[in-house]
Motif scaffolding. Sequence first.
Motif, PDB file in Angstrom:
ATOM      1  N   ALA A  16      40.619  64.401  20.471  1.00 29.74           N
ATOM      2  CA  ALA A  16      41.784  64.588  19.599  1.00 29.74           C
ATOM      3  C   ALA A  16      42.539  65.860  19.976  1.00 29.74           C
ATOM      4  O   ALA A  16      43.779  65.887  19.950  1.00 29.74           O
ATOM      5  CB  ALA A  16      41.352  64.640  18.135  1.00 29.74           C
ATOM      6  N   GLU A  17      41.798  66.909  20.337  1.00 35.55           N
ATOM      7  CA  GLU A  17      42.445  68.146  20.779  1.00 35.55           C
ATOM      8  C   GLU A  17      43.271  67.882  22.038  1.00 35.55           C
ATOM      9  O   GLU A  17      44.417  68.321  22.148  1.00 35.55           O
ATOM     10  CB  GLU A  17      41.406  69.225  21.067  1.00 35.55           C
ATOM     11  N   HIS A  18      42.692  67.148  22.994  1.00 35.65           N
ATOM     12  CA  HIS A  18      43.423  66.805  24.220  1.00 35.65           C
ATOM     13  C   HIS A  18      44.711  66.057  23.885  1.00 35.65           C
ATOM     14  O   HIS A  18      45.783  66.394  24.375  1.00 35.65           O
ATOM     15  CB  HIS A  18      42.557  65.963  25.156  1.00 35.65           C
ATOM     16  N   LYS A  52      56.520  80.083  28.109  1.00 38.25           N
ATOM     17  CA  LYS A  52      56.031  79.739  29.448  1.00 38.25           C
ATOM     18  C   LYS A  52      54.532  80.086  29.542  1.00 38.25           C
ATOM     19  O   LYS A  52      53.736  79.311  30.078  1.00 38.25           O
ATOM     20  CB  LYS A  52      56.844  80.502  30.507  1.00 38.25           C
ATOM     21  N   ARG A  53      54.164  81.239  28.978  1.00 36.02           N
ATOM     22  CA  ARG A  53      52.751  81.640  28.943  1.00 36.02           C
ATOM     23  C   ARG A  53      51.945  80.646  28.094  1.00 36.02           C
ATOM     24  O   ARG A  53      50.854  80.226  28.474  1.00 36.02           O
ATOM     25  CB  ARG A  53      52.613  83.048  28.386  1.00 36.02           C
ATOM     26  N   LEU A  54      52.500  80.250  26.963  1.00 41.64           N
ATOM     27  CA  LEU A  54      51.834  79.278  26.090  1.00 41.64           C
ATOM     28  C   LEU A  54      51.664  77.934  26.806  1.00 41.64           C
ATOM     29  O   LEU A  54      50.621  77.286  26.696  1.00 41.64           O
ATOM     30  CB  LEU A  54      52.642  79.107  24.802  1.00 41.64           C
ATOM     31  N   LEU A  55      52.653  77.544  27.561  1.00 45.75           N
ATOM     32  CA  LEU A  55      52.589  76.298  28.328  1.00 45.75           C
ATOM     33  C   LEU A  55      51.462  76.350  29.366  1.00 45.75           C
ATOM     34  O   LEU A  55      50.730  75.385  29.548  1.00 45.75           O
ATOM     35  CB  LEU A  55      53.935  76.038  29.001  1.00 45.75           C
ATOM     36  N   ARG A  56      51.305  77.511  30.020  1.00 43.93           N
ATOM     37  CA  ARG A  56      50.204  77.667  30.987  1.00 43.93           C
ATOM     38  C   ARG A  56      48.853  77.566  30.298  1.00 43.93           C
ATOM     39  O   ARG A  56      47.914  76.971  30.822  1.00 43.93           O
ATOM     40  CB  ARG A  56      50.329  79.001  31.732  1.00 43.93           C
ATOM     41  N   GLN A  57      48.732  78.159  29.092  1.00 39.07           N
ATOM     42  CA  GLN A  57      47.479  78.077  28.337  1.00 39.07           C
ATOM     43  C   GLN A  57      47.173  76.629  27.957  1.00 39.07           C
ATOM     44  O   GLN A  57      46.026  76.178  28.047  1.00 39.07           O
ATOM     45  CB  GLN A  57      47.552  78.951  27.086  1.00 39.07           C
ATOM     46  N   ARG A  61      43.939  74.388  29.248  1.00 39.56           N
ATOM     47  CA  ARG A  61      43.008  73.725  28.327  1.00 39.56           C
ATOM     48  C   ARG A  61      42.974  72.216  28.573  1.00 39.56           C
ATOM     49  O   ARG A  61      41.909  71.597  28.545  1.00 39.56           O
ATOM     50  CB  ARG A  61      43.383  74.030  26.873  1.00 39.56           C
ATOM     51  N   VAL A  62      44.120  71.607  28.812  1.00 42.41           N
ATOM     52  CA  VAL A  62      44.183  70.170  29.096  1.00 42.41           C
ATOM     53  C   VAL A  62      43.410  69.849  30.377  1.00 42.41           C
ATOM     54  O   VAL A  62      42.653  68.881  30.424  1.00 42.41           O
ATOM     55  CB  VAL A  62      45.645  69.672  29.175  1.00 42.41           C
ATOM     56  N   ARG A  63      43.582  70.669  31.417  1.00 43.55           N
ATOM     57  CA  ARG A  63      42.830  70.457  32.666  1.00 43.55           C
ATOM     58  C   ARG A  63      41.335  70.528  32.414  1.00 43.55           C
ATOM     59  O   ARG A  63      40.563  69.712  32.905  1.00 43.55           O
ATOM     60  CB  ARG A  63      43.220  71.488  33.727  1.00 43.55           C
ATOM     61  N   TYR A  64      40.914  71.529  31.627  1.00 50.07           N
ATOM     62  CA  TYR A  64      39.492  71.675  31.303  1.00 50.07           C
ATOM     63  C   TYR A  64      38.983  70.433  30.562  1.00 50.07           C
ATOM     64  O   TYR A  64      37.939  69.886  30.911  1.00 50.07           O
ATOM     65  CB  TYR A  64      39.248  72.931  30.456  1.00 50.07           C
ATOM     66  N   LEU A  65      39.715  69.997  29.546  1.00 50.18           N
ATOM     67  CA  LEU A  65      39.282  68.837  28.757  1.00 50.18           C
ATOM     68  C   LEU A  65      39.241  67.568  29.605  1.00 50.18           C
ATOM     69  O   LEU A  65      38.327  66.752  29.467  1.00 50.18           O
ATOM     70  CB  LEU A  65      40.194  68.644  27.543  1.00 50.18           C
ATOM     71  N   ARG A  66      40.215  67.399  30.490  1.00 48.79           N
ATOM     72  CA  ARG A  66      40.235  66.209  31.350  1.00 48.79           C
ATOM     73  C   ARG A  66      39.066  66.199  32.328  1.00 48.79           C
ATOM     74  O   ARG A  66      38.592  65.140  32.723  1.00 48.79           O
ATOM     75  CB  ARG A  66      41.556  66.122  32.113  1.00 48.79           C
TER      76      ARG A  66
END
Length: 170
Positions: A16-18, A52-57, A61-66
């Motif tokens: 759900a977070e992803h 832009k910094r928030l987008l990188r974060q 996180r999305v990469r980690y979850l995937r």
Amino acid sequence: MKTNLITREGYNQLAAEHDHLWFEKRPEITKIVTWAASLGDRSENADYTFNKRLLRQIDRRVRYLRKRLPELTVVDPHPDQEGKVFFGAWVEIENDAGDIRQFRIVGPDEIYGRNDYISIDAPMARALMKKEMDEEFVVRTPEGNREWWVNHISYQVGGDNPFAVNPSAE
């Protein structure tokens, strides 16, 4: 190395977070970044820099979850576990000093933000595995060995501590 076990609730929460990050939060922040970039000078544009910094974060996180979600193994309680401590159990323990602790043994991806969850990789959880009610066990700590007893075991599904006192029920 982290254990790849997770409860069904924990897995659903990470999925759900992803989905929230990818389908809701990221498009929202992307719009803000696009708008802020259209204003011109980006070097002094706080909206652009911050988002832009928030987008990188979010992307990190999305990469980690995937990467992490496919590695995880969902473990559901099994009727054969009743009466013994296994992954996913809610446990109440006590020591000679009368200290009582209540927690659920979960995967390392689930412990964040919860003070009543411990990782299956923690020494306490490892020492508790396969113990029964009223059984004594020893946990090795840097200060020495500590003796504990198992007071209660529950496999209640969900995130609520079954041993916690509910003041509204009184």
